[in-house]
Design an enzyme around this catalytic site. Structure first.
Site, PDB file in Angstrom:
ATOM      1  N   ASP A 159       1.015  -1.228  -0.007  1.00  0.00           N
ATOM      2  CA  ASP A 159      -0.063   0.066  -0.011  1.00  0.00           C
ATOM      3  C   ASP A 159       0.710   1.088  -0.135  1.00  0.00           C
ATOM      4  O   ASP A 159       1.590   1.357  -0.832  1.00  0.00           O
ATOM      5  CB  ASP A 159      -1.051  -0.147   1.103  1.00  0.00           C
ATOM      6  N   TYR A 271      -1.789  11.312   2.039  1.00  0.00           N
ATOM      7  CA  TYR A 271      -2.703  11.736   1.013  1.00  0.00           C
ATOM      8  C   TYR A 271      -2.561  13.204   0.457  1.00  0.00           C
ATOM      9  O   TYR A 271      -2.714  13.501  -0.670  1.00  0.00           O
ATOM     10  CB  TYR A 271      -3.951  11.166   1.508  1.00  0.00           C
ATOM     11  N   HIS A 325      -7.093  -6.329  -0.393  1.00  0.00           N
ATOM     12  CA  HIS A 325      -6.134  -5.299  -0.562  1.00  0.00           C
ATOM     13  C   HIS A 325      -5.084  -5.698   0.570  1.00  0.00           C
ATOM     14  O   HIS A 325      -3.935  -5.599   0.531  1.00  0.00           O
ATOM     15  CB  HIS A 325      -6.614  -3.954  -0.125  1.00  0.00           C
TER      16      HIS A 325
END
Length: 346
Positions: A159, A271, A325
């Site tokens: 990730d 982010y 994921h």
């Protein structure tokens, strides 16, 4: 110049519009929860000061800290120090503990070190979005390898850790002997798909734009006592398919890591920095690379792998059917097997 300015304006308007759309969705969800459960149940959380026992398991290694140029990072190390280094880098909203299955598997073959990246666990949480640029995060990894007394490593990442690992392989190629990334596309490959109008992924990435807003993303993660952790790992859409691999103690471990003061802002700043200070990978990755991908990933579509061979010259891709994921936690035996094959350990 005018065309470039126009593109910047369009991008800013799209980001703002999508962020506000996400804010409306999240706010509506919080409202519904509040009506159903009551404000005392929803707006309740507590920080964890004591490390859960599962994170203190001596079989997983010993805890320590590294003082780097900008930050102090927490790590857990296991395996003989005279063996080659395998460095593990987690994603969001994880921590070193997400590698527990791999640490147990590879400690006989490597000096395995799993870090808490800046903003996670008991690592430092610098203030300011600029401190979470991929450039700085990649420099952390390069410094970690040197601080541990090594010149290079097997770099294993998932990730957000994978996004950082791609940058490390580009900026510090001599630091990475082999690269293993999980459920994260090459940044340029992902951008190709986004610019080509891959709307399934654009819609699935709504949270990236929502995270650009102040305050509300942190609040949404905190409500219901850091409910993002349970929702992320155990929800029907996003969570592990093999739920027995995520116990109540494991959930508490990730809540412990997340709940330290300032950590949520640091974690979300990854982010925010991604759009303000985007990754700049300029060269073809020549490091031998393995991509492991759980094909039930609700956040990142498997189609994002298409075209990776344009940017990685020595590439092997292994799809893990039925895994989410969180592939290294969801299907550890399969993932470990792919890793062993790639590393020539079988």
């Amino acid at each position: 110049m005018a065309r470039g300015l126009f593109a910047v304006i369009v991008q800013a308007l799209f980001t703002l519009t999508y962020a506000l759309f996400g804010a409306l969705m999240v706010s509506f969800g919080i409202l519904v929860k509040t009506i159903k459960k009551g404000p005392k149940a929803v707006f309740a959380w507590h920080d964890r000061e004591k490390m859960p026992e599962c994170m203190q398991n001596p079989e997983l290694g010993t805890h320590g800290f590294l003082r780097l140029k900008d930050v102090r990072l927490h790590y857990v190390a296991v395996g003989d120090e005279d063996k080659p280094l395998m460095l593990m880098v987690h994603g969001f909203p994880e921590c070193w503990y997400s590698w527990r299955f791999q640490m147990m598997e590879f400690k006989k073959d490597y000096r395995v070190v799993a870090i808490d990246q800046r903003g996670y666990g008991t690592s430092d949480t610098p203030i300011g979005v600029a401190n979470y640029s991929v450039k700085k995060l990649a420099a952390d990894i390069n410094d970690v390898v040197a601080s541990l007394g090594y010149s290079s490593c097997i770099l294993v990442a998932h990730d957000w850790g994978g996004a950082v690992a791609w940058q490390v392989a580009d900026s510090y190629p001599d630091t990475v002997d082999k690269l293993i990334v999980m459920n994260i596309p090459h940044p340029r490959c992902m951008m190709d798909h986004m610019l080509a109008g891959y709307w399934q992924q654009i819609l699935a990435s709504w949270y990236i734009f929502f995270f650009q807003l102040p305050f509300l993303p942190e609040l949404n993660c905190k409500i219901e006592d850091y409910g993002i952790i349970k929702g992320t790992f155990l929800s029907r859409e996003m969570g592990l398919k093999n739920r027995e691999n995520m116990t109540a103690d494991d959930i508490e471990a990730f809540k412990y890591s997340t709940s330290h003061k300032g950590n949520l802002t640091g974690m979300i700043n990854y982010y925010r920095a991604a759009l303000r200070y985007p990754s700049k990978i300029r060269s073809t990755i020549t490091t031998p690379t393995l991509i492991v991908w759980g094909d039930q990933d609700a956040a990142l579509k498997v189609k994002l792998l298409e075209g990776t061979d344009k940017y990685v010259s020595d590439l092997k891709v292994m799809i893990v059917p039925g895994a989410s994921h969180w592939v290294q936690q969801d299907a550890p035996a399969v993932v470990n097997g792919h890793m062993r094959d790639f590393l020539g350990l079988n």
